[in-house]
Design an enzyme around this catalytic site. Structure first.
Site, PDB file in Angstrom:
ATOM      1  N   LYS A  13      32.246  35.911  36.545  1.00  0.00           N
ATOM      2  CA  LYS A  13      33.022  35.143  35.553  1.00  0.00           C
ATOM      3  C   LYS A  13      32.830  33.640  35.743  1.00  0.00           C
ATOM      4  CE  LYS A  13      37.139  36.675  36.685  1.00  0.00           C
ATOM      5  NZ  LYS A  13      36.905  37.706  37.702  1.00  0.00           N
ATOM      6  N   ARG A  88      45.316  37.932  33.346  1.00  0.00           N
ATOM      7  CA  ARG A  88      44.952  39.038  34.239  1.00  0.00           C
ATOM      8  C   ARG A  88      45.954  40.176  34.165  1.00  0.00           C
ATOM      9  NH1 ARG A  88      41.658  35.886  38.284  1.00  0.00           N
ATOM     10  NH2 ARG A  88      40.673  37.430  39.579  1.00  0.00           N
ATOM     11  N   ARG A 127      28.580  35.949  48.686  1.00  0.00           N
ATOM     12  CA  ARG A 127      28.930  34.761  47.907  1.00  0.00           C
ATOM     13  C   ARG A 127      29.208  33.575  48.822  1.00  0.00           C
ATOM     14  NH1 ARG A 127      33.207  35.344  43.156  1.00  0.00           N
ATOM     15  NH2 ARG A 127      34.698  36.026  44.722  1.00  0.00           N
ATOM     16  N   ARG A 162      34.610  32.014  50.795  1.00  0.00           N
ATOM     17  CA  ARG A 162      36.021  32.024  50.409  1.00  0.00           C
ATOM     18  C   ARG A 162      36.806  32.928  51.351  1.00  0.00           C
ATOM     19  NH1 ARG A 162      36.536  33.263  44.114  1.00  0.00           N
ATOM     20  NH2 ARG A 162      38.183  34.585  44.929  1.00  0.00           N
ATOM     21  N   ARG A 173      41.458  43.789  45.737  1.00  0.00           N
ATOM     22  CA  ARG A 173      41.371  43.050  44.468  1.00  0.00           C
ATOM     23  C   ARG A 173      40.797  43.930  43.365  1.00  0.00           C
ATOM     24  NH1 ARG A 173      38.173  38.420  47.046  1.00  0.00           N
ATOM     25  NH2 ARG A 173      37.542  37.809  44.970  1.00  0.00           N
TER      26      ARG A 173
HETATM   27  P1  ADP Z   1      38.032  36.608  41.669  1.00  0.00           P
HETATM   28  O1  ADP Z   1      37.846  36.848  40.202  1.00  0.00           O
HETATM   29  O2  ADP Z   1      36.754  36.672  42.424  1.00  0.00           O
HETATM   30  O3  ADP Z   1      39.113  37.428  42.276  1.00  0.00           O
HETATM   31  P2  ADP Z   1      39.504  34.072  41.201  1.00  0.00           P
HETATM   32  O4  ADP Z   1      39.092  32.762  41.733  1.00  0.00           O
HETATM   33  O5  ADP Z   1      39.533  34.251  39.735  1.00  0.00           O
HETATM   34  O6  ADP Z   1      38.509  35.109  41.887  1.00  0.00           O
HETATM   35  O7  ADP Z   1      40.959  34.434  41.767  1.00  0.00           O
HETATM   36  C1  ADP Z   1      41.276  34.394  43.133  1.00  0.00           C
HETATM   37  C2  ADP Z   1      42.675  34.920  43.354  1.00  0.00           C
HETATM   38  O8  ADP Z   1      43.628  34.041  42.717  1.00  0.00           O
HETATM   39  C3  ADP Z   1      42.962  36.288  42.763  1.00  0.00           C
HETATM   40  O9  ADP Z   1      42.576  37.328  43.643  1.00  0.00           O
HETATM   41  C4  ADP Z   1      44.475  36.225  42.548  1.00  0.00           C
HETATM   42  O10 ADP Z   1      45.153  36.461  43.756  1.00  0.00           O
HETATM   43  C5  ADP Z   1      44.715  34.779  42.160  1.00  0.00           C
HETATM   44  N1  ADP Z   1      44.696  34.617  40.683  1.00  0.00           N
HETATM   45  C6  ADP Z   1      43.744  34.013  39.933  1.00  0.00           C
HETATM   46  N2  ADP Z   1      44.036  34.058  38.613  1.00  0.00           N
HETATM   47  C7  ADP Z   1      45.204  34.745  38.518  1.00  0.00           C
HETATM   48  C8  ADP Z   1      46.036  35.145  37.427  1.00  0.00           C
HETATM   49  N3  ADP Z   1      45.697  34.892  36.141  1.00  0.00           N
HETATM   50  N4  ADP Z   1      47.169  35.818  37.710  1.00  0.00           N
HETATM   51  C9  ADP Z   1      47.526  36.096  38.970  1.00  0.00           C
HETATM   52  N5  ADP Z   1      46.792  35.765  40.041  1.00  0.00           N
HETATM   53  C10 ADP Z   1      45.637  35.088  39.833  1.00  0.00           C
END
Ligand code: ADP
Ligand code: ZN
Length: 221
Positions: A13, A88, A127, A162, A173
């Protein structure tokens, strides 16, 4: 123009969103990046978010929705935004529709990225991200390695892993994604603005190929 990046962790993404940002000239907003920045700075939000993120869980809806609503009122996203990692949950999607409607906007396109599970784990474990908060470039040691070991091609800063990219957290996740986020595929399918793209080395299709596809698709719309 409001574009949403949907997809499990590790489908690319962020990579696709950054490429689209360059190609379309509209800003990417990543909730994950916002949380990580706050965690690094040790803000109140950061301390709260870390409790959830470190376990591979989602940050609560009310907190996340408020952040996005405030962010959408900033002038740099007035003409368009690529939301990366939001919504999400169904609750977040419903609230987003309301937030946009109040501002005379709507979700224009949802890019749904899919990747086989085993490739996802491999991808996340390999990554590396740029440690420079202004840059945030993403690399993959196998698929997209930096030119110089452990250094960012774009800004020369150190590359790091990360904290939530461990195999255990990734599995959690992924489980959360299927439970809480995947219902959004149907949600947006019903709205008629879903564009699904398979991102997989098995068909030789990676982030940059998808970004090109998306741009030509948007031109046709
Ligand atoms: P990835 O898609 O690889 O999990 P992100 O950087 O999008 O990575 O998100 C990292 C973490 O941040 C997620 O695992 C979650 O805990 C939190 N997070 C991100 N966006 C949201 C969201 N829209 N709602 C709730 N938690 C979120
Ligand atoms: Zn960099």
């Amino acid at each position: 123009m409001v574009i949403i990046m949907l997809g499990a962790p590790g489908t690319g993404k962020g990579t696709v969103a950054v490429l689209l940002q360059e190609k379309l000239g509209i800003k990417q907003v990543s909730t994950g990046d916002i949380f990580r920045k706050n965690m690094k700075e040790g803000t109140e939000l950061g301390v709260l978010a870390e409790k959830y993120i470190s376990k591979g869980n989602l940050v609560p809806d009310d907190v996340t929705i408020k952040i996005v609503e405030d962010r959408l009122d900033q002038p740099d996203v007035e003409n368009g935004v690529i939301l990366d990692g939001f919504p999400r949950t169904v609750k977040q999607a419903e609230e987003l529709d309301k937030i946009l409607a109040k501002r005379g906007k709507k979700v224009d396109k949802v890019i749904n990225l899919t990747t086989p599970d085993e490739e996802i784990i491999e991808r996340i474990v390999n990554r590396r991200v740029c440690s420079n908060q202004e840059c945030k470039a993403v690399y993959n040691l196998v698929l997209n390695p930096p030119k110089q070991e452990n250094l960012c091609d774009k800004c020369g800063s150190k590359l790091v892993t990360r904290k939530d990219d461990t195999e255990e957290t990734v599995r959690k996740r992924l489980a959360n994604y299927f439970e809480q986020t995947s219902p959004l595929v149907e949600y947006y399918e019903k709205q008629g603005n879903l564009l699904t793209e398979l991102v997989s080395k098995s068909i030789n299709k990676l982030g940059k190929d998808v970004a090109e596809d998306v741009v030509s698709q948007l031109k046709k719309d």
